[in-house]
Motif scaffolding. Structure first.
Motif, PDB file in Angstrom:
ATOM      1  N   GLY A 164       0.807  -1.213   0.000  1.00 29.72           N
ATOM      2  CA  GLY A 164       0.000   0.000   0.000  1.00 29.72           C
ATOM      3  C   GLY A 164       0.840   1.264   0.000  1.00 29.72           C
ATOM      4  O   GLY A 164       0.630   2.172  -0.817  1.00 29.72           O
ATOM      5  N   CYS A 215       2.967   1.739  -3.322  1.00 28.88           N
ATOM      6  CA  CYS A 215       2.172   2.203  -4.466  1.00 28.88           C
ATOM      7  C   CYS A 215       1.796   3.667  -4.320  1.00 28.88           C
ATOM      8  O   CYS A 215       1.929   4.459  -5.262  1.00 28.88           O
ATOM      9  N   MET A 241       3.820  -4.179  -7.131  1.00 28.27           N
ATOM     10  CA  MET A 241       3.622  -2.762  -6.840  1.00 28.27           C
ATOM     11  C   MET A 241       3.670  -1.939  -8.116  1.00 28.27           C
ATOM     12  O   MET A 241       2.840  -1.042  -8.323  1.00 28.27           O
ATOM     13  N   LEU A 282       0.462  -2.254 -10.065  1.00 26.48           N
ATOM     14  CA  LEU A 282      -0.608  -1.443  -9.488  1.00 26.48           C
ATOM     15  C   LEU A 282      -0.441   0.030  -9.852  1.00 26.48           C
ATOM     16  O   LEU A 282      -1.416   0.731 -10.154  1.00 26.48           O
ATOM     17  N   CYS A 283       0.806   0.489  -9.833  1.00 35.07           N
ATOM     18  CA  CYS A 283       1.062   1.901 -10.144  1.00 35.07           C
ATOM     19  C   CYS A 283       0.656   2.242 -11.571  1.00 35.07           C
ATOM     20  O   CYS A 283       0.140   3.340 -11.837  1.00 35.07           O
ATOM     21  N   TRP A 300      -3.076   2.906 -11.606  1.00 36.82           N
ATOM     22  CA  TRP A 300      -3.656   3.668 -10.509  1.00 36.82           C
ATOM     23  C   TRP A 300      -3.463   5.183 -10.626  1.00 36.82           C
ATOM     24  O   TRP A 300      -4.274   5.966 -10.132  1.00 36.82           O
ATOM     25  N   ASP A 359      -7.724   4.406  -0.361  1.00 35.58           N
ATOM     26  CA  ASP A 359      -7.037   3.595  -1.360  1.00 35.58           C
ATOM     27  C   ASP A 359      -6.017   2.639  -0.757  1.00 35.58           C
ATOM     28  O   ASP A 359      -5.607   1.678  -1.414  1.00 35.58           O
ATOM     29  N   TRP A 366      -7.708  -0.505  -0.739  1.00 37.30           N
ATOM     30  CA  TRP A 366      -7.821  -1.056  -2.092  1.00 37.30           C
ATOM     31  C   TRP A 366      -6.490  -1.653  -2.539  1.00 37.30           C
ATOM     32  O   TRP A 366      -6.459  -2.730  -3.156  1.00 37.30           O
ATOM     33  N   ALA A 367      -5.384  -0.995  -2.249  1.00 33.77           N
ATOM     34  CA  ALA A 367      -4.071  -1.487  -2.658  1.00 33.77           C
ATOM     35  C   ALA A 367      -3.741  -2.807  -1.968  1.00 33.77           C
ATOM     36  O   ALA A 367      -3.195  -3.731  -2.586  1.00 33.77           O
TER      37      ALA A 367
END
Length: 290
Positions: free
Chosen positions: A96, A99, A157, A160-161, A164, A218, A221-222
Motif C-alpha cells: 500500500g 504504491c 507494486m 498497481l502503479c 492507478w 485507497d 484497495w491497494a
C-alpha cells in the motif's frame, strides 16, 4: 500563501483531531491500523514462532487446528499460521505505502499541470492518456502487467502503479480547474508569481484534503489488490508469507482445515476495514474545516 505560525498550526491540528475523534467508528478504524502496524513492525516479539516465516518443516505439528499453542492452527508443514500472518502484514503495508508513494506524487503533479493549463495541448494530452487507462478495468490491467514480469512484491507494486495514477490525475485536475479563476490565483498571477509558485504554494494546499481522504481509502484497495495478485501467484513468492498466497494455499483443504484460509482472509478483511473506517473519519474531518 503565508505559513501559519507554529502555535496556530498546533491549534489547527488539535481541532482536526477533535473533529476526527467525534467519529468513534473512525477512531476504532485508526486503532485497528495502529495495532496491525505495530504487529508488522515488532513481529519478532509478538509472533510465538518467528522462525516459521521461512522454509520450516515440522510434520509432527502439521494440520493442527487452533489451540493454546497455535492460536490460528498450523499449515501442511507445521508452520504457525498466526506467526506467518504477523509477518505478512509487513508485505501488505509495503504494497500500500509503496504504491501510494509513487502514484500520489505522479498523478498529483500531472493533475496540477493539466488543470492549470486547461485547454492547452499539454493538458489535453495528459487527460486523454489518463482516460485511456481509466477505460480499462483496473484489476485486469494489473494482472496483464504482472503476467509479463517476474512475480515479486516490487513488480506487483509497479503493476498497481501503472493502473492507478490516472485516478489522482483526474481528482487533482478537477480541483485545479474549479479553483483556477479564484481571486487568490488571479492575485498571484498579477503580482508576477511563477507557475511553480502558483501550482505548489497556492493551488496544491487546497487539494490536500481530498487527496488525503482518497489516499486513506485507497490503502485498503491497494492491500486488497496486492492480496489478489498473491492469491494468483503474481505477488510475493514462497516461502515468504503473504496473506493472499496463504488464502490460496488453504483453499484446497477446505472445509476440513478451514483455519488455513479463514484466518488470513479475516486478516485481509480487518486491515481493509480499518483503512475504510479511518478514511471516512478523515473525510468528515476535512469536509467542514473552518
Amino acid at each position: 500563501m503565508n505559513r501559519l505560525p507554529k502555535k496556530n498550526r498546533l491549534e489547527n491540528a488539535r481541532k482536526l483531531w477533535y473533529k476526527f475523534s467525534l467519529n468513534k467508528v473512525s477512531v476504532a478504524g485508526l486503532a485497528i491500523i495502529l495495532i496491525i502496524l505495530l504487529i508488522a513492525v515488532f513481529y519478532e516479539f509478538i509472533a510465538p514462532y518467528p522462525e516459521d516465516i521461512g522454509s520450516v518443516v515440522k510434520f509432527n505439528e502439521a494440520n493442527q487446528g487452533p489451540s493454546l499453542s497455535h492460536l490460528m492452527g498450523t499449515d501442511t508443514t507445521g508452520r504457525d499460521i498466526f506467526s506467518r500472518i504477523c509477518y505478512a502484514f509487513r508485505g501488505a503495508f509495503t504494497m500500500g505505502i509503496g504504491c501510494l508513494a509513487v502514484v500520489v506524487p505522479l498523478g498529483g503533479i500531472l493533475g496540477l499541470i493539466a488543470g492549470y493549463f486547461n485547454g492547452r495541448f499539454i493538458s489535453n494530452f495528459i487527460m486523454r492518456l489518463a482516460d485511456v487507462f481509466l477505460a480499462l478495468p483496473a484489476l485486469i490491467l494489473v494482472m496483464c502487467v504482472s503476467s509479463i514480469m517476474k512475480p515479486t512484491l516490487m513488480n506487483a507494486m509497479l503493476a498497481l502503479c501503472v493502473s492507478w495514477w490516472p485516478w489522482y490525475t483526474r481528482l487533482v485536475n478537477n480541483i485545479v480547474v474549479s479553483s483556477r479563476n479564484e481571486v487568490y490565483i488571479r492575485a498571484a498571477e498579477v503580482t508576477g508569481s511563477s507557475n511553480a509558485h502558483i501550482l505548489f504554494r497556492e493551488i496544491l494546499p487546497n487539494a490536500l484534503g481530498p487527496v488525503l481522504t482518497k489516499v486513506t481509502l485507497d490503502m485498503g484497495w491497494a492491500i486488497m489488490a496486492g492480496a489478489t495478485l498473491s492469491y494468483l501467484g503474481m505477488g510475493e513468492q514462497p516461502p515468504t508469507p503473504s496473506l493472499g498466497a496463504m488464502v490460496s494455499d488453504g483453499v484446497a483443504y477446505l472445509p476440513d482445515q478451514w483455519w488455513m484460509s479463514i484466518f488470513p482472509a479475516l486478516a485481509i478483511m480487518l486491515i481493509v476495514l480499518g483503512f475504510n473506517l479511518a478514511g471516512d473519519g478523515i473525510k468528515d474531518m476535512l469536509s467542514d474545516n473552518e
